[in-house]
Structures are given as C-alpha cells and as structure tokens.
Design a protein around this motif. Structure first.
Motif: not given
Length: 133
Positions: A25-27, A54-64, A78-84, A116-118
């Motif tokens: 539980e938590g953030f 097909s692809g994602l035109p953002y850097n996925r080598t290191l993201y948050r 669960t709320s998820r937020y990915y920042i590329f 990208q929220p999920a």
C-alpha cells in the motif's frame, strides 16, 4: 473447521485477510528500463497506427514510474503513471512514411516526452484468503 467462504462473520477486508498487502500500500516511485529477452534496453521506435504494437517513439532506456496502491475494505485500486523522456535528436532524423509517427499527439520529436497513465481495480476474492481478482 468451517469453510470461511460461507462464514458471514469472516472479514471481507483485504488487509485483514492478508496483512502482507499493507507493505504494498502507498505511493511508490521507480526507475524503469524496458528490455528485450536478452536484457538489451529498448530505445525509441517509430509508431505505426496501422500496425498494432508497432513501437513507442520515446526513450525507454530509462524512465520513471509512479504507483499509488490504495486498499479500502474489499477493494484495491492501483493508479500508475509512466513518464518517458523525449527521444534523442538522432531518432527524430529517421525518415518516416505517413501514417507512421515519431511523436504522439501534438508534441515535438526530441523535445516532448510522454505521460502514460494506467490503472487496475480489483476486489477480494470469494475465497476470502487475501487474494485479489
């Protein structure tokens, strides 16, 4: 022993059924890498809306990634937020053929990243064993 699935007095509260969920539980904040089966990181790749996956035109080598796990009684959300980050400028020089894209939405390749929220919503299972479905 009585079957707890049919015991009206047995709790439906997920955290009471299995206290280990309290550690989840938590953030949370995570540093993430997208890799292939060999462990090599995925960089940016051209997106083609006519070719699913097909692809994602953002850097996925290191993201948050940011995760918020909330439990209320028999429910889990669960709320998820990915920042590329934006791709390297060299990627933006790659020729594209419409409808291919090197950026999603109204952004500018090499300048704008992607949020990208999920999410996930689950409830305590009928088993009353702390599992979620």
């Amino acid at each position: 022993k009585d079957d707890i699935r049919y015991d009206v007095d047995f709790t439906n509260d997920i955290l009471e059924q299995d206290p280990r969920w309290k550690y989840y539980e938590g953030f949370w904040e995570a540093e993430l890498r997208a890799t292939d089966g060999n462990g090599d990181a995925f960089g940016a790749s051209i997106f083609d809306p006519m070719s699913p996956g097909s692809g994602l035109p953002y850097n996925r080598t290191l993201y948050r990634g940011y995760y918020n796990h909330t439990f209320v009684g028999s429910r889990m959300e669960t709320s998820r937020y990915y920042i590329f980050p934006a791709p390297d400028p060299s990627f933006c020089e790659t020729p594209i053929v419409p409808p291919q894209m090197n950026v999603l939405g109204a952004g500018t390749c090499g300048v704008n990243g992607l949020l990208q929220p999920a999410g996930f919503y689950g409830t305590a299972s009928f088993e009353k064993d702390g599992s979620i479905s």
